[in-house]
Design a protein around this motif. Structure first.
Motif, PDB file in Angstrom:
ATOM      1  N   ALA A  47      -5.454   0.598  20.429  1.00 40.72           N
ATOM      2  CA  ALA A  47      -4.569   0.181  19.339  1.00 40.72           C
ATOM      3  C   ALA A  47      -4.599   1.196  18.209  1.00 40.72           C
ATOM      4  O   ALA A  47      -3.561   1.540  17.636  1.00 40.72           O
ATOM      5  N   SER A  48      -5.793   1.708  17.887  1.00 37.97           N
ATOM      6  CA  SER A  48      -5.900   2.705  16.818  1.00 37.97           C
ATOM      7  C   SER A  48      -5.142   3.962  17.188  1.00 37.97           C
ATOM      8  O   SER A  48      -4.446   4.544  16.355  1.00 37.97           O
ATOM      9  N   PHE A  49      -5.267   4.371  18.445  1.00 36.16           N
ATOM     10  CA  PHE A  49      -4.553   5.560  18.877  1.00 36.16           C
ATOM     11  C   PHE A  49      -3.045   5.368  18.692  1.00 36.16           C
ATOM     12  O   PHE A  49      -2.351   6.236  18.172  1.00 36.16           O
ATOM     13  N   LEU A  50      -2.538   4.188  19.093  1.00 32.08           N
ATOM     14  CA  LEU A  50      -1.097   3.939  18.988  1.00 32.08           C
ATOM     15  C   LEU A  50      -0.649   3.975  17.527  1.00 32.08           C
ATOM     16  O   LEU A  50       0.370   4.580  17.187  1.00 32.08           O
ATOM     17  N   THR A  51      -1.435   3.336  16.651  1.00 35.98           N
ATOM     18  CA  THR A  51      -1.084   3.354  15.233  1.00 35.98           C
ATOM     19  C   THR A  51      -1.119   4.772  14.685  1.00 35.98           C
ATOM     20  O   THR A  51      -0.196   5.209  13.987  1.00 35.98           O
ATOM     21  N   ASN A  52      -2.183   5.508  14.993  1.00 44.27           N
ATOM     22  CA  ASN A  52      -2.295   6.870  14.480  1.00 44.27           C
ATOM     23  C   ASN A  52      -1.178   7.759  15.011  1.00 44.27           C
ATOM     24  O   ASN A  52      -0.660   8.609  14.287  1.00 44.27           O
ATOM     25  N   ALA A  53      -0.812   7.565  16.283  1.00 46.49           N
ATOM     26  CA  ALA A  53       0.270   8.372  16.857  1.00 46.49           C
ATOM     27  C   ALA A  53       1.580   8.078  16.133  1.00 46.49           C
ATOM     28  O   ALA A  53       2.342   8.982  15.792  1.00 46.49           O
ATOM     29  N   LEU A  54       1.826   6.784  15.861  1.00 48.17           N
ATOM     30  CA  LEU A  54       3.045   6.401  15.146  1.00 48.17           C
ATOM     31  C   LEU A  54       3.095   7.084  13.783  1.00 48.17           C
ATOM     32  O   LEU A  54       4.112   7.673  13.406  1.00 48.17           O
ATOM     33  N   TYR A  55       1.962   7.039  13.038  1.00 47.42           N
ATOM     34  CA  TYR A  55       1.980   7.649  11.718  1.00 47.42           C
ATOM     35  C   TYR A  55       2.056   9.154  11.796  1.00 47.42           C
ATOM     36  O   TYR A  55       2.629   9.791  10.903  1.00 47.42           O
ATOM     37  N   ALA A  56       1.510   9.743  12.858  1.00 43.32           N
ATOM     38  CA  ALA A  56       1.638  11.185  13.026  1.00 43.32           C
ATOM     39  C   ALA A  56       3.112  11.560  13.184  1.00 43.32           C
ATOM     40  O   ALA A  56       3.581  12.544  12.610  1.00 43.32           O
ATOM     41  N   VAL A  57       3.855  10.754  13.941  1.00 46.05           N
ATOM     42  CA  VAL A  57       5.285  11.015  14.120  1.00 46.05           C
ATOM     43  C   VAL A  57       5.998  10.934  12.769  1.00 46.05           C
ATOM     44  O   VAL A  57       6.759  11.833  12.395  1.00 46.05           O
ATOM     45  N   ALA A 111       0.851  -1.178   0.000  1.00 45.08           N
ATOM     46  CA  ALA A 111       0.000   0.000   0.000  1.00 45.08           C
ATOM     47  C   ALA A 111       0.886   1.226   0.000  1.00 45.08           C
ATOM     48  O   ALA A 111       2.094   1.121   0.130  1.00 45.08           O
ATOM     49  N   ASP A 112       0.265   2.344  -0.168  1.00 38.68           N
ATOM     50  CA  ASP A 112       0.942   3.624  -0.288  1.00 38.68           C
ATOM     51  C   ASP A 112       2.320   3.616   0.355  1.00 38.68           C
ATOM     52  O   ASP A 112       2.470   3.515   1.544  1.00 38.68           O
ATOM     53  N   GLN A 113       3.323   3.735  -0.476  1.00 39.81           N
ATOM     54  CA  GLN A 113       4.666   3.583   0.067  1.00 39.81           C
ATOM     55  C   GLN A 113       5.108   4.789   0.848  1.00 39.81           C
ATOM     56  O   GLN A 113       6.138   4.767   1.498  1.00 39.81           O
ATOM     57  N   THR A 114       4.336   5.848   0.770  1.00 34.07           N
ATOM     58  CA  THR A 114       4.683   6.979   1.613  1.00 34.07           C
ATOM     59  C   THR A 114       4.260   6.697   3.045  1.00 34.07           C
ATOM     60  O   THR A 114       4.736   7.309   3.967  1.00 34.07           O
ATOM     61  N   GLN A 115       3.347   5.755   3.197  1.00 31.29           N
ATOM     62  CA  GLN A 115       3.129   5.240   4.534  1.00 31.29           C
ATOM     63  C   GLN A 115       4.139   4.130   4.715  1.00 31.29           C
ATOM     64  O   GLN A 115       4.356   3.359   3.809  1.00 31.29           O
ATOM     65  N   PRO A 116       4.713   4.036   5.866  1.00 31.34           N
ATOM     66  CA  PRO A 116       5.680   2.971   6.066  1.00 31.34           C
ATOM     67  C   PRO A 116       5.079   1.613   5.737  1.00 31.34           C
ATOM     68  O   PRO A 116       3.886   1.394   5.903  1.00 31.34           O
ATOM     69  N   ALA A 117       5.937   0.722   5.261  1.00 31.72           N
ATOM     70  CA  ALA A 117       5.454  -0.507   4.661  1.00 31.72           C
ATOM     71  C   ALA A 117       4.662  -1.363   5.624  1.00 31.72           C
ATOM     72  O   ALA A 117       3.891  -2.207   5.223  1.00 31.72           O
ATOM     73  N   GLY A 118       4.849  -1.153   6.878  1.00 32.44           N
ATOM     74  CA  GLY A 118       4.203  -2.055   7.813  1.00 32.44           C
ATOM     75  C   GLY A 118       2.764  -1.725   8.100  1.00 32.44           C
ATOM     76  O   GLY A 118       2.142  -2.373   8.923  1.00 32.44           O
ATOM     77  N   TYR A 119       2.240  -0.721   7.413  1.00 36.88           N
ATOM     78  CA  TYR A 119       0.912  -0.261   7.767  1.00 36.88           C
ATOM     79  C   TYR A 119      -0.095  -1.403   7.828  1.00 36.88           C
ATOM     80  O   TYR A 119      -0.777  -1.578   8.809  1.00 36.88           O
TER      81      TYR A 119
END
Lengths: 328, 331
Positions: free
Chosen positions: B236-246, B12-20
């Motif tokens: 879990a969603s908060f943690l994922t969203n926080a990671l992507y925000a960083v 998926a979108d490679q601008t998002q890290p691959a592990g999304y």
């Protein structure tokens, strides 16, 4: 058929939203960014182009917003994307974009195919040897790679292989003392320049393929027909490839169709770090120079590529897996 | 559901890290009947039991402490260009100085706060918007569901990072607050889709039927009956969203779309790259802020993976497989 029509409907709606965002964003933002950009470029580009630009961003005040919007939609559809302001002043946006397109498609396209093949293979083996060395190393490694920003990984690789070891070039798409041409020196040079950015991209994308394939394999390995194959005493590699992998690969295949759409906009940061003159690099050039026509065209191109790929991958899923057709 | 491959498929979108996909794909599915308080207590206990969670929580606490009290740790003004430029590490300047003569250690310490603000702000913001839209869509159903779901799907397929770049480019130097807003707007859709699916799966459960029969109002049912069952998914969603925000915000700052005068790890990297830090041998100027981003991201990811294992035992069996010989695949 109804499913495909629905997907096409979704495609059209999303495309319209992307077009509208392009139209609305510069008009909604505080401080009228388009006006500032035009003021900065006065005198640099021909007056005719400047006029066209003012019209494009609705600054000549001759039209109301609805008419502007309709004209904008017609212009985009008919390929009138305006002139690029800075990268090559006065050139049409389409011309500039076409010049950068092959570099991105070459670099990111090849890397995507490689990542798919390697990742799927590793995923198959790691699921087959569950709990083995490969399977125990990968998940923690994957955690780390997930959180490394692409650009930072690129910088670290530049530091190690470029600055310290002097093994590989890390700037531009080829050595610009060479004249581009169809000869081995030039082709070799181009390939050499693609290794580091390609490798960065490979590391960052391969994990998803591995993980998806591994998890699907594990689910499929629990199926009755796999147990049946074992009971028949078939050789391990046949069970692994013909029975399990063949059935587990579908999500990866449709994902692959989709990821080809991400090729176009896929490596923005990596191209930036390596100064690789593809579309992502071009987008950031446009951004840094307030070249809004170019920026808008690139955003649209990236979105359209993704949308087309998603449409194709949806259709491919429907064709390849009859179960998805029934559920709709 | 309308879309097939959209939910973060491979590559998926490679601008998002691959592990999304991998990260979010295995989010814990909360057990239907567990109430919020109990789920939270279980998570708190699990943090001490699970090694990954302990590491993640410890890292996060350290960064939060640094973000709250940078002045206790670093004594230099991070902005002051008062030293000789490009000094190596020494007792006075632990990490040396930048090409502009600022103390790198002070910059790293003071740089934590904006990153944490964005992580928590955009992480919470995206999760809350997703919660409102996802649960409302599932609960209201009908035309509402159709419209909200369409909005979610459209936002999901428009490439997030290019969209962020375009928005930020019109803003010229997004401050921390604006950055939170922009990242939030771009990144809530994936969570909304997950929460909607979760809420849909609950719709016909008996305890909701009972609440309806009791004559409770919809808002009560959503807040008191539905949301608590989603606690672990929300965390879990908060943690994922926080990671992507960083990652998103650091990337934007790195390419110069943040406010370059705000000291944060992303802008440090921006100045370091513009100052040709590698070529002049100032490795720490790039390596240290980069590693800080990685460490903060790892804190969120580790916590997420740990909750994943806690909430979804199916993902745990690698260890038990080795012990339990009977399950080992015969070759």
């Amino acid at each position: 058929m109804r499913f495909v029509l629905r997907r096409i409907g979704f495609f059209v709606v999303t495309l319209w939203v992307a077009l509208t965002l392009n139209f609305a964003l510069p008009r909604l933002m505080p401080g009228n960014p388009a006006q500032v950009a035009i003021a900065n470029h006065r005198g640099v580009i021909p007056p005719g182009a400047l006029k066209a630009l003012e019209a494009q961003f609705g600054l000549d005040n001759h039209q109301n917003i609805v008419l502007q919007y309709l004209k904008y939609l017609v212009d985009v559809v008919t390929g009138k994307w305006g002139v690029s302001l800075t990268t090559q002043p006065g050139n049409s946006v389409a011309h500039v974009v076409l010049g950068a397109l092959p570099w991105t498609v070459g670099l990111v396209g090849v890397t995507t195919v490689l990542a798919f093949i390697l990742g799927t293979g590793i995923g198959i083996v790691s699921a087959w040897r569950r709990g083995g060395p490969l399977d125990s190393i990968l998940p923690p490694l994957f955690v780390i790679i997930t959180v490394v920003p692409y650009f930072f990984l690129g910088l670290v690789l530049i530091l190690i292989f470029g600055v310290k070891l002097h093994w590989l070039p890390y700037f531009f798409t080829y050595n610009y003392t060479l004249t581009p041409g169809f000869n081995w020196t030039f082709i070799g040079n181009v390939l050499e320049h693609a290794i580091l950015p390609g490798f960065t991209l490979l590391i960052t994308t391969i994990g998803t393929w591995i993980l998806t394939m591994r998890n699907n394999m594990i689910t499929t390995l629990a199926e009755d027909y796999v147990r049946m194959a074992r009971a028949k005493g078939l050789p391990g590699w046949r069970i692994m490839l013909d029975y399990t992998a063949r059935n587990a690969i579908l999500p990866n295949l449709t994902g692959f169709a989709m990821s080809l759409g991400f090729v176009v906009g896929g490596a923005i940061l990596i191209e930036e770090v390596f100064n690789y003159q593809g579309l992502g690099w071009l987008l950031l050039q446009a951004v840094n120079n307030d070249d809004y026509p170019l920026e808008q065209a690139l955003f649209l191109l990236i979105t359209v590529a993704v949308l087309v790929a998603i449409l194709l991958s949806d259709i491919a899923t429907a064709v390849l897996d009859p179960r998805t057709r029934g559920s709709r | 559901m309308a879309t097939v491959g959209v939910t973060g498929g491979p590559g998926a979108d490679q601008t998002q890290p691959a592990g999304y996909a991998g990260l979010a794909g295995g989010l814990p599915s909360s057990g239907g009947g567990i109430t919020g308080a109990r789920a939270l207590r279980r998570m708190a206990r699990a943090i001490f039991v699970n090694g990954k969670a302990t590491t993640g929580a410890a890292l996060l606490l350290i960064f939060i402490f640094i973000g709250l009290f940078p002045g206790l740790i670093a004594h230099d003004n991070p902005n002051a260009e008062i030293y000789k430029s490009a000094l190596g590490p020494s007792a006075v300047h632990w990490l040396g100085t930048t090409g502009l003569g600022q103390d790198i250690f002070a910059q790293v310490i003071y740089g934590a706060r904006p990153v944490l603000l964005i992580a928590f702000g955009a992480g919470l913001g995206a999760t809350i918007i997703a919660m409102l839209i996802g649960v409302a869509a599932a609960y209201l159903g009908g035309a509402w569901d159709g419209v909200l779901n369409l909005i979610t799907d459209v936002l999901l397929v428009i490439p997030a990072f290019p969209l962020l770049i375009v928005i930020a480019s019109y803003l010229h130097g997004a401050s921390t607050g604006v950055m939170i807003l922009v990242v939030t707007v771009v990144s809530w859709s994936y969570t909304a889709r997950q929460l909607r699916a979760q809420a849909l799966s609950l719709r016909n459960r008996d305890f909701l039927e009972a609440a309806r029969v009791r004559g409770e109002r919809p808002i009560y049912i959503i807040v008191v009956e539905i949301l608590p069952t989603m606690t672990s998914l929300l965390v879990a969603s908060f943690l994922t969203n926080a990671l992507y925000a960083v990652l998103f915000s650091s990337s934007l700052q790195f390419i110069g779309l943040g406010n370059p005068s705000v000291i944060s790890w992303g802008t440090m990297l921006y100045w370091a790259e513009n100052g040709e830090a590698f070529e002049s041998g100032q490795l720490l100027w790039i390596i240290v802020p980069g590693l800080c981003i990685v460490a903060l991201g790892a804190a969120f990811a580790l916590l997420n993976y740990a909750f994943d294992e806690i909430g979804n035992p199916a993902l745990r069996p690698v260890r038990s497989m080795r012990k339990d010989k009977r399950v080992k695949p015969a070759r």
